[in-house]
Design a protein around this motif. Sequence first.
Motif, mmCIF file in Angstrom:
data_model
loop_
_atom_site.group_PDB
_atom_site.id
_atom_site.type_symbol
_atom_site.label_atom_id
_atom_site.label_comp_id
_atom_site.label_asym_id
_atom_site.label_seq_id
_atom_site.Cartn_x
_atom_site.Cartn_y
_atom_site.Cartn_z
ATOM 1 N N UNK A 1 -17.806 2.311 9.649
ATOM 2 C CA UNK A 1 -16.688 2.430 8.582
ATOM 3 C C UNK A 1 -15.411 2.024 8.964
ATOM 4 N N UNK A 2 -14.836 1.235 8.495
ATOM 5 C CA UNK A 2 -13.331 1.093 8.563
ATOM 6 C C UNK A 2 -12.496 0.889 7.404
ATOM 7 N N UNK A 3 -11.140 0.841 7.368
ATOM 8 C CA UNK A 3 -10.446 1.229 6.302
ATOM 9 C C UNK A 3 -10.445 0.118 5.165
ATOM 10 N N UNK B 1 -15.854 -1.269 4.764
ATOM 11 C CA UNK B 1 -15.377 -0.069 4.214
ATOM 12 C C UNK B 1 -16.655 0.759 3.459
ATOM 13 N N UNK B 2 -16.492 2.173 3.453
ATOM 14 C CA UNK B 2 -17.637 2.855 3.244
ATOM 15 C C UNK B 2 -18.208 2.621 1.911
ATOM 16 N N UNK C 1 0.807 3.436 -5.420
ATOM 17 C CA UNK C 1 1.954 3.929 -5.950
ATOM 18 C C UNK C 1 3.172 2.904 -5.542
ATOM 19 N N UNK D 1 0.779 -1.358 0.089
ATOM 20 C CA UNK D 1 -0.015 0.082 0.208
ATOM 21 C C UNK D 1 1.048 1.300 -0.149
ATOM 22 N N UNK D 2 0.626 2.363 -0.524
ATOM 23 C CA UNK D 2 -0.775 2.526 -1.494
ATOM 24 C C UNK D 2 -0.448 1.916 -2.989
ATOM 25 N N UNK E 1 -17.148 3.278 -11.311
ATOM 26 C CA UNK E 1 -16.202 4.568 -11.193
ATOM 27 C C UNK E 1 -15.381 4.777 -12.487
ATOM 28 N N UNK F 1 -21.868 1.326 0.615
ATOM 29 C CA UNK F 1 -22.747 1.898 -0.179
ATOM 30 C C UNK F 1 -23.299 0.870 -1.266
#
Lengths: 291, 291
Positions: free
Chosen positions: B127-129, B105-106, B37, B34-35, B61, B110
């Motif tokens: 909400x968690x990561x 995760x959000x 990159x 992570x991330x 998306x 959703x």
Amino acid sequence: MKLFYLGPEGSFSHQAAGLSMRNRSSAIEYIPKVPLENVVKSLCAEGADAVAIIPYYNYLEGLVQESLDLIYENQVYIVGSQRVPIIFCLGGYERGLEQTGISSHPKALAQCSQYLNQYYPNIPHVEVSSTTEGARIVGERRSGFAVVSKEGLLKYELPLIKEDIGNIKHGKTNFTDFFLLARQDISQYHEKTDYFTMIAVTPYIDRVGLLQEILAQVSFYDLNLAKIHSRPAIDEVGNLGVEPQMFYLEIMCHKDNEDFKHCVDALEYKFTPKNSHLSAVRILGSYPACS
Amino acid sequence: MKLFYLGPEGSFSHQAAGLSMRNRSSAIEYIPKVPLENVVKSLCAEGADAVAIIPYYNYLEGLVQESLDLIYENQVYIVGSQRVPIIFCLGGYERGLEQTGISSHPKALAQCSQYLNQYYPNIPHVEVSSTTEGARIVGERRSGFAVVSKEGLLKYELPLIKEDIGNIKHGKTNFTDFFLLARQDISQYHEKTDYFTMIAVTPYIDRVGLLQEILAQVSFYDLNLAKIHSRPAIDEVGNLGVEPQMFYLEIMCHKDNEDFKHCVDALEYKFTPKNSHLSAVRILGSYPACS
């Protein structure tokens, strides 16, 4: 007036909401909603004077397809725009840093990776659901750092360690552009402002060279294109045996511009299916160019 | 062989990695980074036989600009592709549900909002990561639900409550398409496969109708465009007083196609600045069309 934004409180959406309302004299009730879809659905459930604010473009990520889709599907209008620089601060407490680490949203940690790797190479990163949630946790424990906006730092009263620690990409600080939305087109035209207009074009067919034909009309009428994004068509397109595309085009003019109107007429004439309720062009709204 | 993917373990990137390697006989070391990159930077620090996998398109998306930029900037090659359906399961423990809530995760919450609102309207969302982080927490506490992939459910041994609870948008389950990357072009051509090719076109100038000119060449050579995404040019473009664009174009053919080669030659002839090290067209790679 009610204003819906993508929560939690202290988010960049919240900042955008405050900035976009800075010249309004009427009382505004700021209401956080999650997820993005509920920001727009909440607007749709309100009367004509409510507004909502959602992100539509980020410098590192480009156009936000989900936001454009929500505007398209819920038939709301773009009535304004607001740019917010994405500036992250480092705040919190040196105490317990090696154990508690640096808490933030994964994207915020990524955008500050150069600074954090240089000055805190051996401190663990703790990924949480939002930057403000990270600040809240650090504030509660009084231990470790958070990467958060200045507003988030103030909200949880964290001592500032270092301002503006985000990476510079391609010579720029990251930013997000937001749309102000309403159920009716309450936008106002100001003569000395540069406007952009977002349209959705669905040709309802698919063949080689289709997008080129659309853009040939745009340039025939001397219109300049700021951004383009393709996606599979949202509307029902019948049983064509193909998967037609739709295109979000950001055109550099106001929707009342005569050239623009002629261009839209031409595209609708050519691409709107005969004897249908469909329309090949939908104008999502005009708004001042962000800068 | 080392394979770098976007962590944590059990993520959809991890799934994509496993699927893309299912026919390989050699031993593979899966390494989470992570991330995003760092997934590509880790590849760049390795020898010629390492690979990396990153998401490049999501149905909700669109194209992932950051991934395309990383390929462009780090000059790595696309050597394969893999589609992963984004299927979420509900798992965990009814015990303490009203207090512990539903963790994920959000974006996962959703994407499952319709099911969760219908069957668990009064249960709080936490909400968690990441989705796997949510499953880990629920597994540890043995209380409440998590929304996570089937792999995540198995990893933390959560009882399955309900499979495939994600929203259906525009008649489809959400999916993400991934690129397999390498430092050299080790892709192989198979005759009976449909290929797509991703290119980056930077005209280094700006004027009305520029994109239309580019696409006129694409259709002159009977090439079909699958996706298009515009962004401000990444490369230095001198002091033109304008902000030139660049375009990521996904073309429906292999890069060895004769028409495609002629099209690229034409665009390079017209748009590459004379006496410079720049190139107007960069071929990021060819890969089997995902489906």
